[in-house]
Design an enzyme around this catalytic site. Sequence first.
Site, mmCIF file in Angstrom:
data_model
loop_
_atom_site.group_PDB
_atom_site.id
_atom_site.type_symbol
_atom_site.label_atom_id
_atom_site.label_comp_id
_atom_site.label_asym_id
_atom_site.label_seq_id
_atom_site.Cartn_x
_atom_site.Cartn_y
_atom_site.Cartn_z
ATOM 1 N N GLU A 41 15.677 -14.878 -18.945
ATOM 2 C CA GLU A 41 14.309 -15.380 -19.040
ATOM 3 C C GLU A 41 14.268 -16.759 -19.683
ATOM 4 O O GLU A 41 13.465 -17.615 -19.300
ATOM 5 C CB GLU A 41 13.399 -14.413 -19.804
ATOM 6 C CG GLU A 41 11.960 -14.902 -19.799
ATOM 7 C CD GLU A 41 10.924 -13.819 -19.932
ATOM 8 O OE1 GLU A 41 9.731 -14.181 -19.924
ATOM 9 O OE2 GLU A 41 11.277 -12.633 -20.043
ATOM 10 N N GLY A 57 6.305 -15.910 -18.301
ATOM 11 C CA GLY A 57 6.907 -14.800 -17.576
ATOM 12 C C GLY A 57 5.917 -13.676 -17.366
ATOM 13 O O GLY A 57 5.174 -13.313 -18.278
ATOM 14 N N HIS A 60 22.763 -5.069 -14.129
ATOM 15 C CA HIS A 60 23.977 -5.308 -14.906
ATOM 16 C C HIS A 60 25.138 -4.731 -14.095
ATOM 17 O O HIS A 60 25.239 -3.515 -13.945
ATOM 18 C CB HIS A 60 23.849 -4.664 -16.287
ATOM 19 C CG HIS A 60 22.581 -5.049 -16.977
ATOM 20 N ND1 HIS A 60 22.374 -6.317 -17.484
ATOM 21 C CD2 HIS A 60 21.446 -4.364 -17.204
ATOM 22 C CE1 HIS A 60 21.164 -6.371 -18.018
ATOM 23 N NE2 HIS A 60 20.585 -5.199 -17.856
ATOM 24 N N VAL A 61 25.978 -5.598 -13.570
ATOM 25 C CA VAL A 61 26.999 -5.146 -12.624
ATOM 26 C C VAL A 61 28.419 -5.168 -13.183
ATOM 27 O O VAL A 61 29.327 -4.623 -12.553
ATOM 28 C CB VAL A 61 26.931 -5.957 -11.307
ATOM 29 C CG1 VAL A 61 25.596 -5.743 -10.618
ATOM 30 C CG2 VAL A 61 27.151 -7.439 -11.538
ATOM 31 N N ARG A 62 28.631 -5.769 -14.334
ATOM 32 C CA ARG A 62 29.964 -5.803 -14.941
ATOM 33 C C ARG A 62 29.807 -5.908 -16.451
ATOM 34 O O ARG A 62 29.025 -6.710 -16.945
ATOM 35 C CB ARG A 62 30.751 -7.012 -14.434
ATOM 36 C CG ARG A 62 32.127 -7.181 -15.103
ATOM 37 C CD ARG A 62 32.878 -8.377 -14.576
ATOM 38 N NE ARG A 62 33.135 -8.307 -13.160
ATOM 39 C CZ ARG A 62 34.164 -7.648 -12.602
ATOM 40 N NH1 ARG A 62 35.016 -7.004 -13.350
ATOM 41 N NH2 ARG A 62 34.318 -7.644 -11.301
ATOM 42 N N HIS A 117 11.236 -19.611 -5.279
ATOM 43 C CA HIS A 117 9.901 -20.046 -4.855
ATOM 44 C C HIS A 117 9.260 -20.820 -6.000
ATOM 45 O O HIS A 117 9.218 -20.329 -7.128
ATOM 46 C CB HIS A 117 9.035 -18.836 -4.502
ATOM 47 C CG HIS A 117 7.581 -19.144 -4.385
ATOM 48 N ND1 HIS A 117 7.039 -19.814 -3.310
ATOM 49 C CD2 HIS A 117 6.552 -18.887 -5.226
ATOM 50 C CE1 HIS A 117 5.729 -19.947 -3.499
ATOM 51 N NE2 HIS A 117 5.414 -19.396 -4.638
ATOM 52 N N GLY A 142 5.664 -22.380 -6.474
ATOM 53 C CA GLY A 142 4.325 -22.592 -5.952
ATOM 54 C C GLY A 142 3.390 -23.095 -7.037
ATOM 55 O O GLY A 142 3.780 -23.274 -8.190
ATOM 56 N N ARG A 165 0.812 -21.483 -8.264
ATOM 57 C CA ARG A 165 0.349 -20.426 -9.164
ATOM 58 C C ARG A 165 1.455 -19.507 -9.661
ATOM 59 O O ARG A 165 1.313 -18.893 -10.710
ATOM 60 C CB ARG A 165 -0.713 -19.585 -8.468
ATOM 61 C CG ARG A 165 -1.967 -20.377 -8.198
ATOM 62 C CD ARG A 165 -3.046 -19.496 -7.670
ATOM 63 N NE ARG A 165 -4.234 -20.293 -7.444
ATOM 64 C CZ ARG A 165 -5.176 -19.971 -6.607
ATOM 65 N NH1 ARG A 165 -5.088 -18.865 -5.911
ATOM 66 N NH2 ARG A 165 -6.224 -20.753 -6.464
#
Length: 140
Positions: free
Chosen positions: A62, A81, A88-90, A105, A107, A109
């Site tokens: 973040e 935010g 979490h892959v490793r 993206h 934009g 807004r």
Amino acid sequence: MFRRPTSPEHLNGLSRDTAIAALGIVFTEVGPDYLRGTMPVDERTRQPYGLLHGGASVLFAETLGSSAGNQCVPEGSVCVGIEINANHVRGVRSGLVTGTARAVHVGGRTQVWEIRIEDEHGRLACISRLTLAVVAAGGA
């Protein structure tokens, strides 16, 4: 893509006395379409089982995505935010992880950012998607 000129030094200066600094997060590179930083895997960022804490990874993600997003809005606007997810892959036990935020993206807004967090060997540890709302400064 970035509307505001920035540098790692500027972003690191803004981070003093925040959770960002407390976890040792450092902005390292501003590219034409990405923002990169590092975070140590140490006693500040590990969970009790010795692995990088998922919450620390999310805070890192973040931080990168929000900081990048705020460089893409006009004066008088800020990004906040509104949703984040992380896979979490490793597991990572020590060293330094590097995160890179890239826009999916941008934009007027909303913005969507993908943040990849890799270990010191370039292996994916966490992939995150952050959605930001663009609001009037002071209205966050």
